[in-house]
Motif scaffolding. Structure first.
Motif, PDB file in Angstrom:
ATOM      1  N   ASP A 191      23.760  90.355  10.855  1.00 24.40           N
ATOM      2  CA  ASP A 191      23.655  89.059  11.527  1.00 24.40           C
ATOM      3  C   ASP A 191      22.211  88.561  11.543  1.00 24.40           C
ATOM      4  O   ASP A 191      21.961  87.341  11.466  1.00 24.40           O
ATOM      5  CB  ASP A 191      24.185  89.164  12.953  1.00 24.40           C
ATOM      6  CG  ASP A 191      25.704  89.231  12.981  1.00 24.40           C
ATOM      7  OD1 ASP A 191      26.332  88.881  11.954  1.00 24.40           O
ATOM      8  OD2 ASP A 191      26.287  89.651  14.013  1.00 24.40           O
ATOM      9  N   LYS A 192      21.248  89.482  11.659  1.00 23.67           N
ATOM     10  CA  LYS A 192      19.843  89.073  11.626  1.00 23.67           C
ATOM     11  C   LYS A 192      19.487  88.430  10.283  1.00 23.67           C
ATOM     12  O   LYS A 192      18.650  87.532  10.217  1.00 23.67           O
ATOM     13  CB  LYS A 192      18.945  90.281  11.866  1.00 23.67           C
ATOM     14  CG  LYS A 192      18.940  90.771  13.298  1.00 23.67           C
ATOM     15  CD  LYS A 192      18.033  91.998  13.444  1.00 23.67           C
ATOM     16  CE  LYS A 192      18.059  92.529  14.870  1.00 23.67           C
ATOM     17  NZ  LYS A 192      17.183  93.733  15.015  1.00 23.67           N
ATOM     18  N   GLU A 193      20.151  88.926   9.256  1.00 26.46           N
ATOM     19  CA  GLU A 193      19.853  88.411   7.918  1.00 26.46           C
ATOM     20  C   GLU A 193      20.621  87.135   7.612  1.00 26.46           C
ATOM     21  O   GLU A 193      20.057  86.179   7.047  1.00 26.46           O
ATOM     22  CB  GLU A 193      20.188  89.480   6.882  1.00 26.46           C
ATOM     23  CG  GLU A 193      19.895  89.047   5.443  1.00 26.46           C
ATOM     24  CD  GLU A 193      20.217  90.141   4.439  1.00 26.46           C
ATOM     25  OE1 GLU A 193      20.130  89.872   3.225  1.00 26.46           O
ATOM     26  OE2 GLU A 193      20.582  91.268   4.864  1.00 26.46           O
ATOM     27  N   TYR A 194      21.874  87.070   7.990  1.00 23.61           N
ATOM     28  CA  TYR A 194      22.725  85.959   7.565  1.00 23.61           C
ATOM     29  C   TYR A 194      23.006  84.929   8.658  1.00 23.61           C
ATOM     30  O   TYR A 194      23.353  83.790   8.350  1.00 23.61           O
ATOM     31  CB  TYR A 194      24.058  86.498   7.028  1.00 23.61           C
ATOM     32  CG  TYR A 194      23.890  87.250   5.730  1.00 23.61           C
ATOM     33  CD1 TYR A 194      23.770  86.558   4.524  1.00 23.61           C
ATOM     34  CD2 TYR A 194      23.840  88.633   5.716  1.00 23.61           C
ATOM     35  CE1 TYR A 194      23.608  87.251   3.335  1.00 23.61           C
ATOM     36  CE2 TYR A 194      23.687  89.333   4.535  1.00 23.61           C
ATOM     37  CZ  TYR A 194      23.576  88.646   3.345  1.00 23.61           C
ATOM     38  OH  TYR A 194      23.416  89.322   2.164  1.00 23.61           O
ATOM     39  N   GLN A 195      22.893  85.321   9.901  1.00 23.96           N
ATOM     40  CA  GLN A 195      23.255  84.383  10.959  1.00 23.96           C
ATOM     41  C   GLN A 195      22.326  83.166  10.994  1.00 23.96           C
ATOM     42  O   GLN A 195      22.805  82.036  11.196  1.00 23.96           O
ATOM     43  CB  GLN A 195      23.239  85.101  12.319  1.00 23.96           C
ATOM     44  CG  GLN A 195      24.045  84.386  13.388  1.00 23.96           C
ATOM     45  CD  GLN A 195      25.524  84.276  13.023  1.00 23.96           C
ATOM     46  OE1 GLN A 195      26.087  85.169  12.434  1.00 23.96           O
ATOM     47  NE2 GLN A 195      26.134  83.140  13.333  1.00 23.96           N
ATOM     48  N   PRO A 196      20.975  83.312  10.782  1.00 21.98           N
ATOM     49  CA  PRO A 196      20.115  82.119  10.746  1.00 21.98           C
ATOM     50  C   PRO A 196      20.515  81.154   9.629  1.00 21.98           C
ATOM     51  O   PRO A 196      20.501  79.928   9.824  1.00 21.98           O
ATOM     52  CB  PRO A 196      18.729  82.700  10.507  1.00 21.98           C
ATOM     53  CG  PRO A 196      18.803  84.069  11.089  1.00 21.98           C
ATOM     54  CD  PRO A 196      20.178  84.537  10.763  1.00 21.98           C
ATOM     55  N   GLN A 197      20.859  81.709   8.475  1.00 23.05           N
ATOM     56  CA  GLN A 197      21.267  80.837   7.367  1.00 23.05           C
ATOM     57  C   GLN A 197      22.548  80.087   7.730  1.00 23.05           C
ATOM     58  O   GLN A 197      22.675  78.886   7.470  1.00 23.05           O
ATOM     59  CB  GLN A 197      21.500  81.678   6.109  1.00 23.05           C
ATOM     60  CG  GLN A 197      20.254  82.416   5.615  1.00 23.05           C
ATOM     61  CD  GLN A 197      20.553  83.249   4.379  1.00 23.05           C
ATOM     62  OE1 GLN A 197      21.278  82.795   3.484  1.00 23.05           O
ATOM     63  NE2 GLN A 197      19.965  84.446   4.312  1.00 23.05           N
ATOM     64  N   ILE A 198      23.462  80.809   8.317  1.00 24.27           N
ATOM     65  CA  ILE A 198      24.737  80.188   8.692  1.00 24.27           C
ATOM     66  C   ILE A 198      24.500  79.103   9.741  1.00 24.27           C
ATOM     67  O   ILE A 198      25.062  77.997   9.659  1.00 24.27           O
ATOM     68  CB  ILE A 198      25.709  81.259   9.217  1.00 24.27           C
ATOM     69  CG1 ILE A 198      26.093  82.221   8.082  1.00 24.27           C
ATOM     70  CG2 ILE A 198      26.950  80.633   9.825  1.00 24.27           C
ATOM     71  CD1 ILE A 198      26.896  83.413   8.529  1.00 24.27           C
ATOM     72  N   PHE A 199      23.644  79.417  10.737  1.00 18.45           N
ATOM     73  CA  PHE A 199      23.373  78.449  11.799  1.00 18.45           C
ATOM     74  C   PHE A 199      22.700  77.205  11.240  1.00 18.45           C
ATOM     75  O   PHE A 199      23.022  76.073  11.627  1.00 18.45           O
ATOM     76  CB  PHE A 199      22.490  79.109  12.864  1.00 18.45           C
ATOM     77  CG  PHE A 199      22.141  78.194  13.988  1.00 18.45           C
ATOM     78  CD1 PHE A 199      23.066  77.864  14.977  1.00 18.45           C
ATOM     79  CD2 PHE A 199      20.866  77.608  14.065  1.00 18.45           C
ATOM     80  CE1 PHE A 199      22.734  77.004  16.002  1.00 18.45           C
ATOM     81  CE2 PHE A 199      20.545  76.743  15.099  1.00 18.45           C
ATOM     82  CZ  PHE A 199      21.477  76.447  16.075  1.00 18.45           C
ATOM     83  N   SER A 200      21.740  77.406  10.308  1.00 22.63           N
ATOM     84  CA  SER A 200      21.013  76.281   9.721  1.00 22.63           C
ATOM     85  C   SER A 200      21.948  75.378   8.939  1.00 22.63           C
ATOM     86  O   SER A 200      21.907  74.146   9.056  1.00 22.63           O
ATOM     87  CB  SER A 200      19.898  76.801   8.808  1.00 22.63           C
ATOM     88  OG  SER A 200      19.244  75.726   8.153  1.00 22.63           O
TER      89      SER A 200
END
Length: 318
Positions: free
Chosen positions: A141-150
């Motif tokens: 989630d640390k790796e992919y969650q920011p991308q998903i949120f953006s």
């Protein structure tokens, strides 16, 4: 052996013919002055019962009947031979049923114990793997969650053309799919790890259960053998006791039969002596009264002299 009761006859039909003078037999058939023959009658039953030894005869018959009844009672009380053949089968069947039930109960308890131990170990391992999966999920989630949120934020806030909207949406789905795929791979790895870790434990439980089953079978077999030997010894003792009791009873019956036979013979001899004495006394009375013929227990009307009381009177002279 059973003694059949024998009825000793009391009455013997007899006819006494007495020739008192030679002249009676030498008279000519043409002699019209011959005196009509004199006939006497005797009640044999009454005469025999009045004999001085009749009570002794009656006592012998009663003793004989008592011995017969005693022999019959002994025969009915004689132990049967079925006990030694039937009872052991019943005991062994009950014994086998009891040991089978004990085996099932102990195996069920052991199986439950091992199953609970295996479940506890599986729960502990599952908890550890769940923690590991959560830590891995946090890293992903640390790796992919920011991308998903953006990407989600851009889709909601920016004025995008149809082509741009489609491009952002496709990129969002791609990132989410990558995240989901990595989590699925990790979950599969952890599941395989759990199965691999639990497999030896499962085998160990099965081996322990099999070993316990063998041990329990051996223990119960030893107990069954000991109990079976005890049953055989008991039934052998019962059979021996029955045989001894049968032998003793048979000996008693034979002794009683011998006594009864002797009583029967004694009564028969005495009865014949009484009857012969009655005959002798009747012959004497007939001679004294010059009777030609004596008949016994006549049931029809005849012109005859009853000598029963005279014969009884002769007994009293003895």
């Amino acid at each position: 052996m059973f003694i059949k009761r024998t009825i000793i006859p009391l009455l013997v039909l007899m006819v006494f013919v007495a020739a008192f003078t030679a002249g009676c037999f030498n008279k000519s058939a043409k002699d019209t002055n011959a005196t009509p023959a004199s006939v006497g009658v005797i009640d044999m039953t009454k005469a025999v019962q009045a004999h001085p030894k009749y009570q002794q005869l009656n006592t012998l018959k009663q003793q004989f009947n008592m011995l017969v009844a005693q022999a019959q009672a002994q025969s009915k009380q004689q132990p049967g031979s079925s006990l030694s053949s039937v009872k052991p089968l019943q005991d062994h069947a009950a014994l086998n049923t009891a040991f089978e039930q004990e085996y099932k109960e102990k195996m069920s308890a052991k199986q439950s114990e091992l199953h609970q131990s295996l479940v506890a170990k599986a729960d502990q391992l599952r908890s550890q793997l769940a923690t590991e999966f959560k830590e891995y999920t946090d890293e992903i989630d640390k790796e992919y969650q920011p991308q998903i949120f953006s990407l989600q934020l851009k889709l909601k806030t920016l004025q995008l053309s149809k082509e741009e909207l489609a491009a952002f949406q496709a990129e969002l789905e791609k990132v989410q799919q990558i995240r989901s795929d990595k989590l699925a791979v990790k979950e599969k790895q952890l599941t395989e790890q759990m199965d691999k870790t639990m497999a030896p434990a499962q085998v160990a439980v099965e081996q322990e259960l099999a070993a316990y089953s063998q041990q329990l079978n051996n223990q119960l077999a030893q107990k069954a053998a000991a109990k079976g030997a005890e049953i055989e010894a008991r039934n052998s003792a019962v059979a021996d006791a029955n045989r001894l009791a049968n032998a003793a009873t048979s000996n008693q019956i034979r002794e009683i039969e011998q006594q009864a036979g002797m009583k029967k013979q004694e009564a028969s001899v005495l009865e014949q002596a009484i009857i012969q004495d009655v005959r002798d006394k009747a012959a004497k009375v007939a001679a004294e009264r010059q009777l030609d013929t004596i008949i016994t227990n006549i049931q029809i009307n005849v012109n005859a002299v009853d000598i029963t009381e005279a014969v009884i009177a002769e007994f009293k002279k003895q």
